[in-house]
Design a protein around this motif. Structure first.
Motif: not given
Length: 279
Positions: A1-3, A22, A50-51, A53-54, A58
């Motif tokens: 999963m990408s941030n 970022y 940031q979402t 879910e992200d 994290e």
């Protein structure tokens, strides 16, 4: 999963990806504050690009990382923990020394306590002895006063005294003065006046109260039984003569004499006197 967050079309150059916003890694120090509150902390992340879910991912990674650090820390110090017992060699001797010292201190305390208890008992015995001596001294004074009053009443009734003959000069002078004051209390025909009889009766009652206070079984009181009997008989004889002379005269004097019989608790003597007076 990408941030990462991507802007523009897919044909964008890779050189433009480095300028994208970022999200910064979560600060570890924020979790170490004493008043850390999750809701307050999440409210500070509103402007974080940031979402949700992200963010969850994290936080999950951060939790796993902390758990791993804790496990590594335990593993690193486990050997030291196991070797802690062997590093305390010689501790039993120290403990034994402390135990023996405490036992010696306990014996010393018990010895001091025993001495204090012994001294306390000695003081209690001395206090009790002092109280008994004071009681005996007070009793002695009372007995001396009792003998003085017996002698005084015997003098007034002109009875030979068999007392201790210890009255001092001041006491003799007081008795003589009081006797001289009674010389004018004779009634007609040489009889004793009612007022003088009353004083005699009061002195006799006072002696009886003193005897009751000392105790009728006291050896000194028992020895004075004959003196008390002579005083009683003399007073009753004087009251009887006064009653015989007053029956046909002043009724007020008769009432006073009967009151003295009542005070002396000798009502039967009244009947005896009246019977003797009948022709």
């Amino acid at each position: 999963m990408s941030n990462r967050f991507f802007f523009g079309d897919s044909d964008s150059s890779e050189s433009g990806e480095d300028s994208l916003p970022y999200p910064k890694p979560l600060s570890r120090a924020a979790f170490l504050t004493p008043d850390f509150d999750p809701a307050t902390y999440l409210s500070t992340l509103r402007n974080r690009h940031q979402t949700l879910e992200d963010l969850r991912a994290e936080l999950r990674d951060r939790s796993q990382h902390i758990s791993k650090e804790l496990l590594d820390l335990v593993n690193e110090n486990y050997q030291d923990f196991l070797s802690l017992g062997s590093s305390l060699q010689g501790g039993d001797e120290k403990v034994e020394e402390v135990r023996l010292g405490l036992m010696g201190f306990k014996r010393d305390v018990e010895g001091l306590k025993a001495k204090v208890d012994e001294r306390r008992r000695e003081v209690q015995d001395l206090v009790a002895e002092r109280k008994e001596m004071r009681r005996q001294m007070q009793l002695g004074r009372t007995l001396l006063e009792l003998d003085q009053r017996l002698q005084e009443l015997e003098r007034k009734l002109m009875i030979a005294s068999s007392g201790l003959h210890h009255v001092d000069q001041a006491g003799v002078e007081d008795i003589e003065l009081s006797d001289s004051g009674d010389e004018g209390d004779e009634g007609e025909g040489g009889s004793i006046s009612v007022s003088r009889l009353r004083r005699h009766a009061r002195r006799y009652l006072l002696i009886q109260r003193m005897i009751k206070h000392v105790g009728p079984q006291h050896p000194f009181v028992v020895d004075q039984g004959s003196r008390m009997e002579r005083l009683r008989n003399t007073i009753l004889l004087d009251l009887g003569n006064a009653l015989k002379q007053s029956v046909a005269g002043d009724r007020e004097e008769v009432t006073k004499i009967l009151g003295m019989y009542r005070d002396l608790n000798e009502p039967h003597e009244v009947l005896k006197v009246l019977k003797e007076r009948r022709p």
